[in-house]
Every structure is written in structure tokens, then in C-alpha cells.
Write a protein that holds these residues in place. Structure first.
Motif, PDB file in Angstrom:
ATOM      1  N   ALA A 185       0.842  -1.205   0.000  1.00  0.00           N
ATOM      2  CA  ALA A 185       0.000   0.000   0.000  1.00  0.00           C
ATOM      3  C   ALA A 185       0.878   1.256   0.000  1.00  0.00           C
ATOM      4  CB  ALA A 185      -0.927   0.003   1.219  1.00  0.00           C
ATOM      5  N   THR A 188       0.769  -0.832  10.881  1.00  0.00           N
ATOM      6  CA  THR A 188      -0.311  -1.726  10.459  1.00  0.00           C
ATOM      7  C   THR A 188      -0.250  -3.053  11.209  1.00  0.00           C
ATOM      8  OG1 THR A 188      -0.199  -0.725   8.276  1.00  0.00           O
ATOM      9  CG2 THR A 188      -1.378  -2.811   8.454  1.00  0.00           C
ATOM     10  N   GLY A 228      -5.401  -2.204  10.088  1.00  0.00           N
ATOM     11  CA  GLY A 228      -5.787  -1.860   8.724  1.00  0.00           C
ATOM     12  C   GLY A 228      -6.442  -0.491   8.634  1.00  0.00           C
ATOM     13  N   VAL A 229      -7.205  -0.129   9.678  1.00  0.00           N
ATOM     14  CA  VAL A 229      -7.834   1.200   9.692  1.00  0.00           C
ATOM     15  C   VAL A 229      -6.759   2.284   9.776  1.00  0.00           C
ATOM     16  CG1 VAL A 229      -9.324   2.749  11.020  1.00  0.00           C
ATOM     17  CG2 VAL A 229      -9.990   0.365  10.693  1.00  0.00           C
ATOM     18  N   ARG A 246      -3.668   2.017   8.774  1.00  0.00           N
ATOM     19  CA  ARG A 246      -3.017   2.040   7.468  1.00  0.00           C
ATOM     20  C   ARG A 246      -3.818   2.891   6.479  1.00  0.00           C
ATOM     21  NH1 ARG A 246      -4.042  -3.257   5.254  1.00  0.00           N
ATOM     22  NH2 ARG A 246      -5.990  -2.180   4.803  1.00  0.00           N
ATOM     23  N   ASP A 247      -5.130   2.694   6.441  1.00  0.00           N
ATOM     24  CA  ASP A 247      -5.952   3.435   5.489  1.00  0.00           C
ATOM     25  C   ASP A 247      -5.998   4.926   5.829  1.00  0.00           C
ATOM     26  OD1 ASP A 247      -6.414   1.070   4.157  1.00  0.00           O
ATOM     27  OD2 ASP A 247      -8.353   0.710   5.075  1.00  0.00           O
ATOM     28  N   CYS A 270      -2.814   6.441   4.754  1.00  0.00           N
ATOM     29  CA  CYS A 270      -2.769   6.531   3.288  1.00  0.00           C
ATOM     30  C   CYS A 270      -3.844   7.474   2.760  1.00  0.00           C
ATOM     31  CB  CYS A 270      -2.967   5.160   2.666  1.00  0.00           C
ATOM     32  SG  CYS A 270      -1.556   4.070   2.867  1.00  0.00           S
ATOM     33  N   ASP A 286      -7.159   7.203   2.872  1.00  0.00           N
ATOM     34  CA  ASP A 286      -8.327   6.547   2.272  1.00  0.00           C
ATOM     35  C   ASP A 286      -9.434   6.444   3.313  1.00  0.00           C
ATOM     36  OD1 ASP A 286      -7.014   5.965  -0.093  1.00  0.00           O
ATOM     37  OD2 ASP A 286      -6.230   4.069   0.686  1.00  0.00           O
ATOM     38  N   PRO A 321     -11.342   4.102   5.423  1.00  0.00           N
ATOM     39  CA  PRO A 321     -10.972   2.733   5.793  1.00  0.00           C
ATOM     40  C   PRO A 321     -11.844   1.676   5.104  1.00  0.00           C
ATOM     41  CG  PRO A 321     -10.913   4.139   7.721  1.00  0.00           C
ATOM     42  CD  PRO A 321     -11.451   4.974   6.600  1.00  0.00           C
ATOM     43  N   LEU A 322     -11.168   0.707   4.510  1.00  0.00           N
ATOM     44  CA  LEU A 322     -11.834  -0.406   3.848  1.00  0.00           C
ATOM     45  C   LEU A 322     -12.791  -1.118   4.787  1.00  0.00           C
ATOM     46  CD1 LEU A 322      -9.291  -2.455   1.729  1.00  0.00           C
ATOM     47  CD2 LEU A 322     -11.507  -1.546   1.038  1.00  0.00           C
ATOM     48  N   ASN A 346     -12.775  10.462   6.009  1.00  0.00           N
ATOM     49  CA  ASN A 346     -11.802  11.112   5.138  1.00  0.00           C
ATOM     50  C   ASN A 346     -12.161  12.551   4.781  1.00  0.00           C
ATOM     51  OD1 ASN A 346      -9.396  11.151   3.787  1.00  0.00           O
ATOM     52  ND2 ASN A 346     -10.108  10.067   1.981  1.00  0.00           N
TER      53      ASN A 346
END
Lengths: 206, 206, 206
Positions: B22, B40, B131-132, B134-135, B138, B140, B142-143, C139
């Protein structure tokens, strides 16, 4: 050490003013400017203290730090017209902040007798996390992850400091060496646009 | 349990490498790759420990976890050219990480004798928050909030684990069942693109 | 005080439902809606407790708060079609939440015998951070930094409350005055679109 305390105040003022300019670029209101200044200046140390269970946090024990950073942020609004002339001066102050925060963060972890890896991380958290929080709140990808040896300077400063202490060199001498080396590295990186190599990955490329 | 320790190391390596990719997609520098990998892989457990006041954090007590995740992130840069061939393998490792983190997070809360709802949440924080972070770093959305049953798998795994322990079934058997069920659910969700229904709200619509 | 407990439940329900609508605007799945509701409603108090080392967190001690906020978030999905008719009602509930959270946050810091500046900050963290977390996870640049006197209302409420207690006025009377004054200020700010002045800075401008 009195010199470290003085440098700390300079550092939180510089970080708060830099954050205030970032807030101004996003047209935040005065309260937002103030809050972003406080979070940027005091957030790194706060995250370190939370992570290392080192309570009370510095601004809880010394609430006048909140006043200082708030006043610095608000003063930036008044000084906005001349801030661009002070650009290089602020780069220097910001670099001083980075290395001073790093040394202070290392000292906190050393006082807690934590492993040396954690001491370095503690320095880096203190030096860098304030800027990361600022970038997250401004909805940017943190600069830390992308440029200018910022985290690297913090790591190098921390490594020199810890190595010097391990070699039983005089404490104040080690601190001066680590501060100056970190500061020099940061200013050279800015001057000559040194960057770490980047990792470019394209998921769809084969 | 030795098997859980081995799976934990596999999980943090997998999470760190996924995060490094990522980072590569956003052209971060090597230090950023390293930091994003550590955050992460170790961030979920750290947030759980901070929230539950469970100190020291795992990487403060075991700093070699930081070394492992850093090496894994940097190795990803070297292996970038072949990473796409390992795509499905990494989806599997990532799923193992999710369920292993969940079980470990439940165990932490169980050892603190917290209520069962909090045990499930502790598992989910451990499995999903890395993961949150990380997003967020980045930049984004969060996925986690949008796709692929990620949080749901963590909740189901935690529920099965807690329910099994409550029924006094053998601890290792319960753990194996919860791990396998969670892993199967995650792989099926990926294979058949199962998603939770989404909530679509348009403020201006009447 | 029973009235404060009732208002607290109303406040977390209102915050969770508002967050659920924000989730719906970004087409999050049901689990995301639920998580965003919980984080928004309970995140401010959690950050306050982590920062002030005040454990256990409210939802760890009272896990039914998690159930209440989750149900509120999911109910919002069912009620989506009529939510726009309740828009003004929700602005009122959200304003009640802001001032109630603020008073509760001040009380936590007062019980820990912290300095008055920290008491005000504790109130503001409790009142405002949930919304900041919601905006980060969606975001967006946090609204807090940009509009509507949100943080200012929290600060004014906290100042009135602390000042009243200092003057030894009856506790319940002070609380009622601070709640009503904060609520009135917030509703007036919304009604007349009061905003703090903004700081506009253009780095390249001279």
C-alpha cells in the motif's frame, strides 16, 4: 537541564506556528488554528506518554504549555503578512524542534528503563507524531511517509544519543553532539533536497 | 500456546508486507514503508492495550517485533517484482492474521476478566484497527467500513470463541474451531465477493 | 445525577444516529455504520479517559452503551426515509449531546483534581473528539476546525461551569445554567450562521 527546557519552549512555539500556517492554507477558523497548533506541538509527546503509560501527560501536569501553544498559533494569524519572510528561520526552528523533541522522548524512555529499540522509537514518536497528526487533521498523506529525511533525522539523533550514553561519554556532551548532528543532517537534507529512495509499486503492473 | 505464537509472527509479517505494498502504491519512501508496516502490523494490538490499560504494549515488552515487521516491510521492496504472483497467498496470510489477531485480542480481555461484549470488541480492535490506521495514514476511507466482511469475520470468530469457552469445551479445540471457521468465512467472502448490505443515504433526497 | 445520565443516553443515541447518516452518505456497509456510530458516540469520552489515565473506559465498564449506540446506528438505516424530516430535531439533540458531553468531561477532570485549564480541555475533548474521529474515518477535514462554533460552544460551557463552581454557587444550578447557555449559544449559532473568523493564508502570496 535548563537549556533543554528553553529549547523545548522554542520547539513547541515553532511547531504551533507552522501548524497555524497549515491551518491558514485550509481556511480553518481561529479555534481550529488554535487546536491544530496545540495538537501538533503537544501531540507527539502525548502519544509517546500514552503508549509508554507515562502519566500525567506533559500538558496535564503543566497546563501553561497549552496557553503558550495557543498564543503562538493565534499570534501567527496576526503575523501572517510577514511569515513568508521568516520561512527559512522557521525551517531552522522546526529542525531544532525535531531534534529537541527526539532527545526529550529518548530521556523519557531511558528514565522508564525501557529497551534501547524502544528508546529510539520513543524519541521518534515525540519528534514526528505531532506532524503526522497535523497532516491527518488536514486530510493529507503524512509528509513523514514521503519526504525530507524527517523520521530518519530523528532516528539518527536517537541512535547517536543512545550510543554515546552507552559508551559512558559525558551526558551533556552526548546531548550536544546528538542535537548538532541531527540539526546539521536536517538542514543539509533541506538544502540539498536529500530524500530517501521511494518504493514505487503498481499493483496492476507485471 | 506455541502454535498461536508462530501464527502471530506469520500474521505480523503478512500485515507488514501488505502495508508495504500500500505504501508503494503511494510512492512513500523507505522509512515510510517501514513505519507503515510497523503501524499496520502492531497498531491493532497497541490500540487494544491502550484502550484496556494493558501495559506494557507488546512491542515495548518485545522490541524484536519491531525488527521483524521492519525487515518484512523492507523485504517487500526487494520482492516487489514477484509480489503480484503471491497475491492469493497473501490474501490467505492476511486472513490468518485477522483471525489470529482476533483470538489473541479476546485472550487479553479474558485475562483481564472483562465482560463478554468487551472481549468481542477487544478481538475486533486487535484484528481490524491496524488496517484502519493504514488506510487513515494513506488518506483513504478505511476499507473496514466498506467491504468484504472484514470486521464481521472478526466478530464471528470472537463470538464462536467466547461461546465455546462458555460451554466449557476444551480450550484448544474451541480455538481451532474459531480460527478455522473465521478463516473459512473470510476466504468464502473473498471468493464469492460476499458483502454486507450497504446503507445509501442521500441528504438531499426526499 | 439522574438527569445527567438520561441526557447522556439521549446524547450517545443522537451522536450515533448522526454518524450513521454520515456513513450512509459514503455508502458504508451495515457493520461500518454500526462501528462509525459507536466510535462517534463513545470516542470523545474514550480519548478523554485515555489522555487522563482514567480507567476503565465508560464502555468497558458499561458495555450496554455499545449495544445502545449500535442499535441506534442500525435503527437509522430503517428510519432513513424519514430522517430528513427530523433534521432540525437532530440538530437540537446533537447540541444537547455537545453540552452534556462537555459537562460530563469537566466532571471527570474535576474528580481527578486536575488544573482548571485541563478541566476545560477535558470537557472539550469529550464534547468534540467523537465528531473529529467520525470526520477522519470519513476522510474529511474535521468540521470542528472549520465551522459553527462547535468547539467554542464547548469551551464556553466549560468555562461557565467551572466559574460557577469556583464561586460556590449550588452545583445543580450551575450545571443547569451552563447547559442552557451552551445549548442556546449553539442553536443561535446554527440559526444565524455565526462562525468564528477564519484564517486564510496563501504560502505563495507576498
Amino acid at each position: 537541564m535548563i537549556i533543554l527546557s528553553v529549547l523545548y519552549i522554542i520547539a513547541i512555539v515553532a511547531e504551533s506556528m507552522t501548524a497555524a500556517l497549515a491551518a491558514g492554507r485550509r481556511n480553518m477558523d481561529w479555534v481550529g488554528v488554535c487546536l491544530l497548533g496545540c495538537v501538533t506541538a503537544l501531540g507527539g509527546g502525548s502519544v509517546r506518554d500514552i503508549v509508554l503509560d507515562h502519566h500525567p501527560l506533559s500538558w496535564v501536569a503543566h497546563p501553561h504549555y497549552l496557553i503558550i501553544t495557543s498564543v503562538a498559533a493565534l499570534a501567527t494569524i496576526a503575523l501572517a503578512r510577514i511569515m513568508h519572510r521568516l520561512y527559512h528561520f522557521f525551517l531552522l526552528l522546526d529542525a531544532i524542534g525535531l531534534v529537541v523533541f527526539t532527545i526529550i522522548g529518548c530521556n523519557v524512555a531511558l528514565a522508564l528503563e525501557l529497551p534501547l529499540t524502544v528508546v529510539i522509537i520513543s524519541g521518534m514518536l515525540t519528534g514526528c507524531v505531532g506532524g503526522v497528526l497535523r497532516d491527518i487533521l488536514c486530510n493529507d498523506i503524512p509528509l513523514l511517509f514521503r519526504s525530507e529525511l524527517y523520521a530518519s533525522v530523528s532516528i539518527v539523533t536517537g541512535l547517536l544519543y543512545v550510543a554515546g550514553l552507552r559508551l559512558n561519554i559525558n551526558h551533556e556532551l552526548v546531548m550536544a553532539i546528538a542535537l548538532l548532528a541531527g540539526l546539521t543532517l536536517r538542514m543539509l537534507a533541506l538544502r540539498f533536497k536529500w530524500n530517501m529512495p521511494t518504493f514505487i509499486y503498481n499493483r496492476d503492473g507485471h
